[in-house]
Scaffold this motif. Structure first.
Motif, PDB file in Angstrom:
ATOM      1  N   ASN A   1     -35.450 -48.642 101.845  1.00  0.00           N
ATOM      2  CA  ASN A   1     -34.685 -49.821 101.487  1.00  0.00           C
ATOM      3  C   ASN A   1     -35.467 -50.772 100.616  1.00  0.00           C
ATOM      4  N   GLN A   2     -36.299 -50.171  99.875  1.00  0.00           N
ATOM      5  CA  GLN A   2     -37.107 -51.059  99.054  1.00  0.00           C
ATOM      6  C   GLN A   2     -36.330 -51.521  97.837  1.00  0.00           C
ATOM      7  N   CYS A   3     -36.954 -52.371  97.123  1.00  0.00           N
ATOM      8  CA  CYS A   3     -36.258 -53.049  96.042  1.00  0.00           C
ATOM      9  C   CYS A   3     -36.366 -52.263  94.745  1.00  0.00           C
TER      10      CYS A   3
ATOM     11  N   GLY B   1     -30.128 -52.747 101.722  1.00  0.00           N
ATOM     12  CA  GLY B   1     -31.014 -52.443 100.602  1.00  0.00           C
ATOM     13  C   GLY B   1     -30.506 -53.077  99.317  1.00  0.00           C
TER      14      GLY B   1
ATOM     15  N   ARG C   1     -32.336 -55.809  96.978  1.00  0.00           N
ATOM     16  CA  ARG C   1     -32.634 -55.560  95.566  1.00  0.00           C
ATOM     17  C   ARG C   1     -32.177 -56.739  94.695  1.00  0.00           C
TER      18      ARG C   1
END
Lengths: 218, 218, 218, 218
Positions: free
Chosen positions: C181-183, D133, D137
């Motif tokens: 779930n990173q950016c 997520g 973002r």
DNA sequence: AATGAATGAGCGTTCATTCAT
DNA sequence: AATGAATGAACGCTCATTCAT
């Protein structure tokens, strides 16, 4: 290698296979007995019995087809111990005789112990119930025939119903001092014997029999 | 518009919520009762009870926390029926009184039915055993006090031990005609009553009481 | 008969009991690991783990008391791998040191893999959360003491708060490149190292340390 | 019967169906929120939520297709609260701005509360993980663009990697003071702000910005 | 629209029994 | 003959969801 040589080496101390097997069987029966008594039949697992007997789980099934069969074996040779002994009514003072008979019986019952799990089992094993029923019927018969003899000799109440009486004696003995959940007081063998005598003999006969007893002793 | 028509339209089938729930509860209790009696407590599963009652497993657990609780509900209002009634010894011919008492008792027991699983349950549910034990102790006390009264009036054997006697009466009644695994013959209430009377009253007193009875009737 | 032949006959396939058991245990652990990672801890059942490992349900319970215990076995020897290593700040160019430290750490994390289920577990297993919390606190302390040393030697920003800084480093490392779930963009170890260095050292110190490094190499 | 009459009777107090429904929906969401927070998602049952909201179990499923959907509704309008706000870097003293930003954020997070169950859920609900997520973002982008602006104005470290930096800021804020299992000490917003500023601005720029702030105030 | 009783698949777990070694 | 690891059906019980009212 011939048989003979084998024997010479291993003979003393010597356990023929059969005997060793019997020992294991014995150990399993003993363990089953101990565990059934302490935890009840249901809560005892085959594995436990085996490990308590110092053998592997699988070995259990070499000696017994299942847990139930072990139980039956257990009962087999102890069955008669659960049941009251056959009293002999005419040799001396019946009360004294009965007292010692009862005391012996209850001591044995306590030793056998298993009687505590029987109700659980009878309820769900009709075959076992049947086995037990048969044994009880035998005892019942023997009590009956004893009473009949006494009756023929004119020693008992004349209007006594032998069947009912022998049933009553049996029931009383079976539900004797040891049964759990009893009504407070412990039942005393002496009182019980006295009660049974009253059910069988009129007071004057009883007095007579007791006197004879004394005479014989003298 | 007559009542009848009204009923036909809206009322039937109509069950207020509570009643329907009670019906289901009833069905479960009945199924539990039937299955416990026929297979024994242990061999009956909650699932079976539910499906026998025509409901889903989960429904069982809406009405009862578990199998044991259903059993307790089953016993709840029937407990006193398992136990022998308190005899009254001095109003008329004790034998006649006893016979009718016993007959009533055994009829009720047969109706309740559950008595066949009790031994199994007592063996493994100490709490239940305790409840039953208490009830029995109460009955025992009431029998004892009845006997005591009779004894004070000089009606009984003078050397009778009241405690033992009341225990014996209780045990005999509890192990009466209906008990399984009996010794062949069915026990007869009449014979049983006669036996109990013999344990309590000397023959002449019994004759006397019987005569009074007749006089009163006249 | 030579050893070799013997081996060929009896040894293959031959697994001593222990080894076979260990294999099964291993298979279960592996299956647990795989399923926990792919479906999450909660959605994985013991039955599934067993059947994935090619054994029966009951076998699972021979090796683990329950699902949680398997998980703990899984974590047991891997725990330290989840946590960042303790950096050494003053031996040479801190940036280079950090980069390799981070790369090693993330490689290990990726190998362990389990880190993906940890959050779920921590949320519902306070005991596990506690274990992990303790480990983290230890790491935190070690980072702190390293920073303190550097500060005492006048290498760091003078107004730096050691506690906050070590917390920040820890958090950044733990939430590094691998976290889901990173950016969007993957985080780069090099950039991360550079950022950490900026938080700790003023630019001129950093330049100095880097030069020393080169001198030492020469 | 015409509409008008209906209205006249029922109008005051008046809740159009929609509004009443919305109230129930609200009550369910609130209950779900409260129970998820106190017991965790898994240990909260739909029945509980319904009864806590004062409606029947079935009603729950009129408003939500299942438990999960309620959760998603729960997150829907609170989602942005979980995530750090977009800082504005150039309006005055960045440290002061950040501090108040952080404090507001954490206060809101504490109010939202739900953040404590998120890890559990993300692990086993990929869709939810995806939703979250995406939101992250977005935040990441906004931080990035802010930093970019500052960089274009020459306010930041010249060799700064904007992406990494905005990731770092985000991670630090998200793992801030409230997170459980932290390393002993509570993190202070002031220190955190100061740290973030150091990552972004060289000391002299920071001093400059701070002076401007004062001038503007004057 | 609202109810809450009913459902039943599925969970974790046990243990009598089997079987490869 | 002996082992004990492996089996898997069956247990008691839960709870998300449905459905008759």
């Amino acid at each position: 290698m011939p048989d003979g040589e084998d024997k010479l080496v291993g003979e003393f101390p010597f356990f023929p296979k059969q005997e060793r097997a019997q020992q294991k069987r014995k150990a399993l029966i003993d363990s089953g007995y101990a565990l059934f008594n302490s935890k009840g039949y249901d809560l005892t697992t085959a594995k436990e019995i085996a490990s308590h007997a110092g053998v592997a789980t699988g070995t259990f099934y070499r000696y017994f087809s299942d847990k139930r069969q072990l139980l039956l074996s257990l009962l087999e040779d102890k069955l008669e111990n659960f049941l009251p002994p056959e009293p002999s009514w005419i040799a001396g003072d019946p009360e004294t005789v009965l007292i010692s008979l009862l005391e012996t019986h209850y001591k044995r019952l306590e030793e056998v112990g298993l009687h505590r799990v029987l109700p659980e089992l009878i309820a769900k094993d009709p075959e076992l119930a049947d086995v037990l029923g048969k044994a009880r019927r035998k005892i019942h018969e023997s009590i009956t025939s004893g009473l009949q003899q006494a009756q023929e000799q004119g020693l008992t109440w004349s209007d006594m119903d032998v069947d009912t009486l022998s049933w009553a004696i049996m029931v009383l003995v079976e539900n004797g001092p040891d049964k759990e959940n009893q009504c407070g007081r412990k039942i005393d063998c002496k009182e019980m014997a006295s009660l049974i005598c009253r059910m069988v003999f009129p007071p004057e006969v009883l007095k007579q029999l007791r006197k004879q007893e004394i005479e014989i002793q003298e």
